[in-house]
Scaffold this motif. Structure first.
Motif, PDB file in Angstrom:
ATOM      1  N   PHE A   1       4.204  -0.931  -0.249  1.00  0.00           N
ATOM      2  CA  PHE A   1       3.238  -1.113  -1.340  1.00  0.00           C
ATOM      3  C   PHE A   1       1.899  -0.483  -0.966  1.00  0.00           C
ATOM      4  CE2 PHE A   1      -0.441  -3.479  -2.885  1.00  0.00           C
ATOM      5  CZ  PHE A   1      -0.302  -3.277  -4.251  1.00  0.00           C
ATOM      6  N   ALA A   2       1.454  -0.704   0.287  1.00  0.00           N
ATOM      7  CA  ALA A   2       0.158  -0.172   0.730  1.00  0.00           C
ATOM      8  C   ALA A   2       0.134   1.352   0.683  1.00  0.00           C
ATOM      9  CB  ALA A   2      -0.154  -0.666   2.133  1.00  0.00           C
ATOM     10  N   VAL A   3       1.259   1.968   1.055  1.00  0.00           N
ATOM     11  CA  VAL A   3       1.331   3.440   1.027  1.00  0.00           C
ATOM     12  C   VAL A   3       1.149   3.947  -0.405  1.00  0.00           C
ATOM     13  CG1 VAL A   3       2.880   5.420   1.352  1.00  0.00           C
ATOM     14  CG2 VAL A   3       2.710   3.660   3.128  1.00  0.00           C
ATOM     15  N   LYS A   4       1.809   3.277  -1.333  1.00  0.00           N
ATOM     16  CA  LYS A   4       1.688   3.663  -2.750  1.00  0.00           C
ATOM     17  C   LYS A   4       0.253   3.459  -3.242  1.00  0.00           C
ATOM     18  CE  LYS A   4       3.919   2.673  -7.186  1.00  0.00           C
ATOM     19  NZ  LYS A   4       4.836   1.769  -7.912  1.00  0.00           N
ATOM     20  N   ASP A   5      -0.300   2.296  -2.910  1.00  0.00           N
ATOM     21  CA  ASP A   5      -1.668   1.970  -3.334  1.00  0.00           C
ATOM     22  C   ASP A   5      -2.681   2.899  -2.660  1.00  0.00           C
ATOM     23  OD1 ASP A   5      -3.466   0.200  -4.841  1.00  0.00           O
ATOM     24  OD2 ASP A   5      -4.175  -0.428  -2.876  1.00  0.00           O
ATOM     25  N   GLY A   6      -2.421   3.249  -1.404  1.00  0.00           N
ATOM     26  CA  GLY A   6      -3.322   4.146  -0.662  1.00  0.00           C
ATOM     27  C   GLY A   6      -3.495   5.489  -1.357  1.00  0.00           C
ATOM     28  N   PHE A   7      -2.387   6.019  -1.892  1.00  0.00           N
ATOM     29  CA  PHE A   7      -2.461   7.297  -2.614  1.00  0.00           C
ATOM     30  C   PHE A   7      -3.284   7.153  -3.888  1.00  0.00           C
ATOM     31  CE2 PHE A   7       0.670   8.947   0.234  1.00  0.00           C
ATOM     32  CZ  PHE A   7       0.445  10.315   0.217  1.00  0.00           C
ATOM     33  N   LYS A   8      -3.107   6.023  -4.563  1.00  0.00           N
ATOM     34  CA  LYS A   8      -3.859   5.778  -5.798  1.00  0.00           C
ATOM     35  C   LYS A   8      -5.353   5.679  -5.507  1.00  0.00           C
ATOM     36  CE  LYS A   8      -3.386   1.772  -7.894  1.00  0.00           C
ATOM     37  NZ  LYS A   8      -2.653   0.665  -8.538  1.00  0.00           N
ATOM     38  N   GLN A   9      -5.703   4.916  -4.436  1.00  0.00           N
ATOM     39  CA  GLN A   9      -7.116   4.737  -4.086  1.00  0.00           C
ATOM     40  C   GLN A   9      -7.740   6.053  -3.601  1.00  0.00           C
ATOM     41  OE1 GLN A   9      -8.473   2.073  -5.103  1.00  0.00           O
ATOM     42  NE2 GLN A   9      -6.581   0.946  -5.441  1.00  0.00           N
ATOM     43  N   ALA A  10      -6.959   6.862  -2.890  1.00  0.00           N
ATOM     44  CA  ALA A  10      -7.455   8.167  -2.423  1.00  0.00           C
ATOM     45  C   ALA A  10      -7.808   9.047  -3.625  1.00  0.00           C
ATOM     46  CB  ALA A  10      -6.408   8.851  -1.548  1.00  0.00           C
ATOM     47  N   GLN A  11      -6.934   9.016  -4.645  1.00  0.00           N
ATOM     48  CA  GLN A  11      -7.181   9.826  -5.839  1.00  0.00           C
ATOM     49  C   GLN A  11      -8.394   9.318  -6.613  1.00  0.00           C
ATOM     50  OE1 GLN A  11      -5.397  12.719  -6.312  1.00  0.00           O
ATOM     51  NE2 GLN A  11      -7.082  13.095  -7.748  1.00  0.00           N
ATOM     52  N   LEU A  12      -8.564   7.985  -6.667  1.00  0.00           N
ATOM     53  CA  LEU A  12      -9.740   7.410  -7.336  1.00  0.00           C
ATOM     54  C   LEU A  12     -11.032   7.897  -6.684  1.00  0.00           C
ATOM     55  CD1 LEU A  12      -8.864   3.623  -7.997  1.00  0.00           C
ATOM     56  CD2 LEU A  12      -9.279   5.391  -9.711  1.00  0.00           C
ATOM     57  N   LEU A  13     -11.019   7.942  -5.344  1.00  0.00           N
ATOM     58  CA  LEU A  13     -12.216   8.399  -4.617  1.00  0.00           C
ATOM     59  C   LEU A  13     -12.492   9.875  -4.891  1.00  0.00           C
ATOM     60  CD1 LEU A  13     -14.489   8.010  -2.562  1.00  0.00           C
ATOM     61  CD2 LEU A  13     -12.812   8.393  -0.737  1.00  0.00           C
ATOM     62  N   ILE A  14     -11.454  10.695  -4.826  1.00  0.00           N
ATOM     63  CA  ILE A  14     -11.607  12.138  -5.102  1.00  0.00           C
ATOM     64  C   ILE A  14     -12.119  12.347  -6.531  1.00  0.00           C
ATOM     65  CG2 ILE A  14     -10.293  14.275  -5.480  1.00  0.00           C
ATOM     66  CD1 ILE A  14      -8.480  13.356  -3.098  1.00  0.00           C
ATOM     67  N   ASP A  15     -11.536  11.614  -7.484  1.00  0.00           N
ATOM     68  CA  ASP A  15     -11.928  11.754  -8.901  1.00  0.00           C
ATOM     69  C   ASP A  15     -13.390  11.357  -9.110  1.00  0.00           C
ATOM     70  OD1 ASP A  15      -9.372  12.571  -9.418  1.00  0.00           O
ATOM     71  OD2 ASP A  15      -8.707  10.679 -10.311  1.00  0.00           O
ATOM     72  N   ARG A  16     -13.818  10.266  -8.440  1.00  0.00           N
ATOM     73  CA  ARG A  16     -15.208   9.814  -8.594  1.00  0.00           C
ATOM     74  C   ARG A  16     -16.177  10.845  -8.017  1.00  0.00           C
ATOM     75  NH1 ARG A  16     -19.223   5.615  -9.478  1.00  0.00           N
ATOM     76  NH2 ARG A  16     -20.984   7.041  -9.431  1.00  0.00           N
ATOM     77  N   HIS A  17     -15.843  11.397  -6.854  1.00  0.00           N
ATOM     78  CA  HIS A  17     -16.699  12.404  -6.221  1.00  0.00           C
ATOM     79  C   HIS A  17     -16.836  13.631  -7.122  1.00  0.00           C
ATOM     80  CE1 HIS A  17     -17.709  15.351  -2.852  1.00  0.00           C
ATOM     81  NE2 HIS A  17     -18.626  14.428  -2.748  1.00  0.00           N
ATOM     82  N   ARG A  18     -15.733  14.025  -7.736  1.00  0.00           N
ATOM     83  CA  ARG A  18     -15.763  15.176  -8.654  1.00  0.00           C
ATOM     84  C   ARG A  18     -16.560  14.849  -9.916  1.00  0.00           C
ATOM     85  NH1 ARG A  18      -9.512  17.315  -8.034  1.00  0.00           N
ATOM     86  NH2 ARG A  18     -10.006  19.229  -6.888  1.00  0.00           N
TER      87      ARG A  18
END
Length: 403
Positions: A13-30
C-alpha cells in the motif's frame, strides 16, 4: 505504540501511495511556475514511517524511479530501478535526511534508500539528461576524484547516538547572530552519510555539494495533533535543511528554495507551501479563541504552550523566511496588546508571558516583521510590565506602575 515488521516496510500500500504523493509534489511545484525539480531535499522521520507503513520512504524511492525488492519470503532485500520508459520522466535526485529515531528503528530501510541512489548513479546505459542522480554524482566524482559509491551517497543523518540538528536549541536560546550560523550547525550535525553498508561516515562537503543543487525542500505531516508550529522538531529538521540549501547556493535571499509540506492527515493528501501551512495553523490554532481558551483552561502549562507556538513560528522565520508579517501582528494584538488577555497570561504563567513578549520583539529586531512605531512601543511597554510582574515590582495603580 506500533507493532511493525521491519522486513515489510514499505508495504505494498505504501509503495502505491508513495507514487501518488510523489506526483502530488511534482504537480504542486509545477503549478507554482517551476519546472520538474532536478533535486529535492526530503526529511524522513521514524515515527511517521511506522504509522503509515513507510509511505514517505516509498515516496523518496518513487521520485528516484526505484522500487523496494523483496526476497521469496516477502522480506525486503534491496532496491530495483523502474525502467525509464516505464517511469516516463527523468530520475530526480533526492537528498534524504533522517531523524535519529529513523536511524535507530529502520536500518534496513536506510540500506534500501542508499542502494536505490547507488543503482541510479551506476546506470551507465541511461542518458544523463534522464538521470539527474547520475549527472550530479559524476560531476562530484570528477571534481573530487572519489569513487562513484561515495559520490552517490544521498542518505544523511546524525552520527550514531546523536539526535537532532540543534537548530531548535539555537533559535530558542536567541543567541545566534546570523542565519549562516544556523546552516553551519545543521550541516555539522547532519553531515553523516549512510551508504549501502548502513554505517555512518562524515561527508559534510558532499552534503553541501548535493544541497547546492536542491530546488525544493519537503517533509510529510502525518499527525492531526501535531502541526509544524506545535513542536520545534519540524523547523529543526525541515527548516534547518532549507537554511543549509540557501547557504550552499550562495546565501542570498533569492537562494531560499520553495518549502513544501505534504499533509497526509486526511483523504488523499495535499501539498501546501510552508507559508500556507503556517498561515493555516496560525488561524486554526493560535488565533482561534476555541484553541487558546482551551489552552488557558490548563493554566500554567497552557500559557507555556502558547509561548512554544510563538517561538516555533519564529523558528520558521529564522530558517526559511516564509512567515508572513501579519502573523506576528495578529499574535501581538491577541496576546500582548489586549490588557485583559495580558493580565490573564501573566497571572497564570508570568515567565512564559515575558517570553511571548520578548519573542515578538526579537522577531521585529531580526526584521521578520516591521510593526509601526505605536505597535512597537506598546509591545515594549507590555514586555516591561510583564518583566515587572515577574520581578514582583508591578502595581496596578497608575502612579505605582513602575515602582
Amino acid at each position: 505504540i506500533h507493532g511493525f515488521d521491519p522486513f515489510r516496510i514499505p508495504s505494498a500500500f505504501a509503495v502505491k501511495d508513495g507514487f501518488k504523493q510523489a506526483q502530488l509534489l511534482i504537480d504542486r511545484h509545477r503549478a507554482d511556475g517551476h519546472g520538474l525539480p532536478e533535486s529535492i531535499a526530503m526529511v524522513l522521520w521514524g515515527s511517521d514511517n511506522l504509522k503509515n507503513e513507510g509511505a514517505p520512504i516509498a515516496q523518496a524511492l518513487a521520485l528516484m524511479g526505484a522500487l523496494p525488492r523483496f526476497d521469496s519470503y516477502g522480506r525486503i532485500a534491496g532496491a530495483t530501478l523502474i525502467p525509464l520508459s516505464e517511469l516516463g520522466r527523468p530520475r530526480i535526485d533526492v537528498v534524504i535526511t533522517l531523524s535519529g529515531i529513523f536511524r535507530d528503528l529502520l536500518p534496513l530501510q536506510i540500506k534500501l534508500l542508499a542502494e536505490a541512489a547507488y543503482l541510479c548513479a551506476s546506470a551507465a546505459d541511461e542518458p544523463i539528461e534522464m538521470n539527474w542522480i547520475r549527472k550530479h554524482a559524476l560531476a562530484y566524482q570528477q571534481e573530487h576524484g572519489c569513487t562513484l559509491e561515495t559520490a552517490a551517497l544521498r542518505v544523511y543523518g546524525n552520527a550514531e547516538g546523536a539526535y537532532g540538528s540543534n537548530v531548535n536549541n539555537l533559535v530558542e536560546s536567541g543567541k545566534w547572530s546570523d542565519e549562516g550560523e544556523i546552516a553551519e550547525t545543521y550541516t555539522r550535525r547532519k553531515g553523516f552519510a549512510y551508504g549501502r553498508t548502513g554505517r555512518a561516515v562524515q561527508q559534510t562537503a558532499l552534503l553541501k555539494s548535493a544541497l547546492a543543487d536542491v530546488q525544493l525542500t519537503y517533509q510529510n505531516l502525518d499527525s492531526v495533533e501535531l502541526g509544524v508550529t506545535t513542536v520545534d522538531n519540524y523547523f529543526d529538521t525541515l527548516g534547518g535543511i532549507t537554511q543549509a540549501v540557501k547557504v550552499a547556493k550562495g546565501g542570498r535571499s533569492s537562494d531560499v528554495p520553495p518549502v513544501y509540506i505534504g499533509d497526509q492527515t486526511r483523504g488523499d493528501g495535499a501539498v501546501r507551501s510552508l507559508r500556507e501551512q503556517v498561515a493555516l495553523e496560525t488561524r486554526t490554532r493560535m488565533l482561534n479563541p476555541k484553541w487558546y481558551e482551551g489552552m488557558l483552561e490548563h493554566g500554567y502549562e497552557g500559557v507555556r504552550q502558547i509561548e512554544v507556538h510563538v517561538t516555533n513560528t519564529m523558528g520558521w522565520s529564522a530558517t526559511t523566511g516564509q512567515v508572513q508579517p501579519w502573523v506576528y501582528q495578529q499574535l501581538s494584538e491577541t496576546f500582548m496588546l489586549d490588557p485583559e488577555m495580558r493580565e490573564r497570561l501573566a497571572k497564570l504563567n508570568p515567565t512564559a508571558s515575558v517570553r511571548v513578549a520578548n519573542r515578538l520583539l526579537e522577531a521585529s529586531a531580526r526584521n521578520y516583521w516591521q510593526p509601526d512605531a505605536a505597535t512597537l512601543d506598546a509591545l515594549r511597554r507590555a514586555g516591561e510590565e510583564l518583566e515587572d510582574r515577574l520581578e514582583g515590582v508591578f502595581s496596578d495603580s497608575p502612579e505605582g506602575a513602575h515602582a
